[in-house]
Write an enzyme that holds these catalytic residues in place. Structure first.
Site, PDB file in Angstrom:
ATOM      1  N   LYS A 115       3.148   6.864   4.984  1.00 27.70           N
ATOM      2  CA  LYS A 115       2.620   5.467   4.178  1.00 27.70           C
ATOM      3  C   LYS A 115       3.014   4.265   4.304  1.00 27.70           C
ATOM      4  O   LYS A 115       4.151   4.422   4.849  1.00 27.70           O
ATOM      5  CB  LYS A 115       2.454   5.688   2.854  1.00 27.70           C
ATOM      6  N   SER A 121       0.979  -1.058   0.235  1.00 25.09           N
ATOM      7  CA  SER A 121       0.065   0.171  -0.237  1.00 25.09           C
ATOM      8  C   SER A 121       1.085   0.800  -0.107  1.00 25.09           C
ATOM      9  O   SER A 121       0.224   2.676   0.029  1.00 25.09           O
ATOM     10  CB  SER A 121      -1.162   0.012   0.833  1.00 25.09           C
ATOM     11  N   SER A 159      -5.826   2.974   4.674  1.00 28.12           N
ATOM     12  CA  SER A 159      -5.186   2.619   3.375  1.00 28.12           C
ATOM     13  C   SER A 159      -6.180   1.775   2.933  1.00 28.12           C
ATOM     14  O   SER A 159      -5.939   0.230   2.920  1.00 28.12           O
ATOM     15  CB  SER A 159      -4.102   1.672   4.154  1.00 28.12           C
ATOM     16  N   LYS A 165      -0.115   3.518  -2.633  1.00 28.81           N
ATOM     17  CA  LYS A 165      -1.768   4.384  -2.665  1.00 28.81           C
ATOM     18  C   LYS A 165      -0.714   5.995  -2.539  1.00 28.81           C
ATOM     19  O   LYS A 165      -1.676   7.169  -2.901  1.00 28.81           O
ATOM     20  CB  LYS A 165      -2.200   4.484  -1.501  1.00 28.81           C
TER      21      LYS A 165
END
Length: 312
Positions: A250, A86, A143, A89
């Site tokens: 992140k 993720s 997420s 993203k």
């Protein structure tokens, strides 16, 4: 008679030697049994303060760079290609914002957004309708894969066009070893290196929206089937720690990628970009990040003291 005594003596010695070998093997087996820390992906050396002052991290790939100067403070297997889960993203967010699409446009979560690859869960039921701006927040903070999928699916040229835009953006950022296959990170063909991800974090940091969203501890949104707002917590627990000054963050996880974490954080008055990939164990990436911060603070203090002595 003598022959019997001799045979008994030989058998006794053989039995004693065999018993000793078994005992030694058992002790070795016991001493080699992995500790709980090792099972979590952290070696014994990593769970202790390093007396030699050297930084050791459990993550398979790690890179620490001073954002202002470009100085590399620490590097570990930084050019190995690996799935990034993720962390993808961040690229999804940049492509979404670059498109200058109306952020108040309402987008529905559909069956196309349901994860059938990894069967990951989501707090966004099919039929939920939210503005693009809220889907972006939920994708980055929690997420959420359905949110990220919906963002890609509602790109002017569809999800395929969105993925193409992700790869074009990567080339523009000189992320020459990176490849993107979907906007969620669930596809293990979302690949990059620690070196390329430093470039991506630097680029993402230029977006005020991404900085603000990824450092938000939690967000509430109204979703289908709930009368009260649903809470979406940030997947990086360090955001909620008062001893961290984080400017961008992140996380990511799929089995092929392990636990991943990328951050921009102020440490000892300097903006640092931290990339940690392929960590295993529930707290390994956070433990690595904390270890990194303490190491930088310690080395900065030593450098300051040495400089002060020279100046005096």
């Amino acid at each position: 008679m003598r022959e019997r005594i001799r045979l008994f003596f030989i058998l006794s010695i053989t039995f004693f030697l065999a018993l000793s070998a078994i005992s030694v093997e058992a002790k070795q087996s016991k001493s080699n049994k992995p500790s709980k820390a090792e099972l979590a992906g952290i070696s014994r050396a990593d769970t202790k303060t390093n007396k030699d002052g050297l930084l050791r991290v459990a993550s398979s790939n790690a890179l620490i760079v001073n954002q202002n100067t470009g100085e590399v403070l620490f590097a570990k297997d930084t050019n190995t290609l690996t799935s990034i889960a993720s962390v993808t993203k961040l690229m999804t967010a940049m492509v979404t914002l670059d498109a200058n699409l109306p952020m108040d446009e309402e987008i529905a979560i559909t069956n196309e957004d349901v994860d059938t690859l990894k069967n990951s869960s989501s707090k966004l039921p099919v039929g939920t309708v939210l503005p693009r701006s809220e889907l972006l927040k939920i994708a980055l903070i929690a997420s959420d894969n359905r949110a990220a999928s919906a963002l890609g699916r509602n790109y002017p040229t569809g999800k395929a066009g969105f993925v193409n835009a992700m790869n074009i953006k990567a080339l523009q950022l000189d992320m020459t070893r990176s490849e993107f296959a979907d906007p969620t990170g669930l596809n293990n063909h979302n690949m990059s290196t620690a070196e390329d991800l430093v470039k991506m974090v630097k680029a993402a940091y230029q977006y005020p929206e991404i900085r603000e969203i990824t450092t938000t501890a939690s967000y509430e949104a109204y979703v289908k089937g709930h009368h009260a707002p649903v809470n979406f917590n940030n997947t990086n627990g360090l955001i909620r720690k008062s001893d961290w000054i984080i400017g961008l963050s992140k996380t990511g996880f799929i089995q092929e990628a392990g636990k991943c974490l990328v951050m921009q954080a102020m440490i000892s008055g300097q903006p640092m970009i931290i990339v940690l990939l392929k960590s295993y164990g529930s707290a390994t990436r956070s433990a690595d990040a904390n270890r990194i911060r303490k190491w930088i603070e310690k080395t900065s203090s030593i450098s300051y003291l040495n400089q002060s002595k020279q100046d005096s």
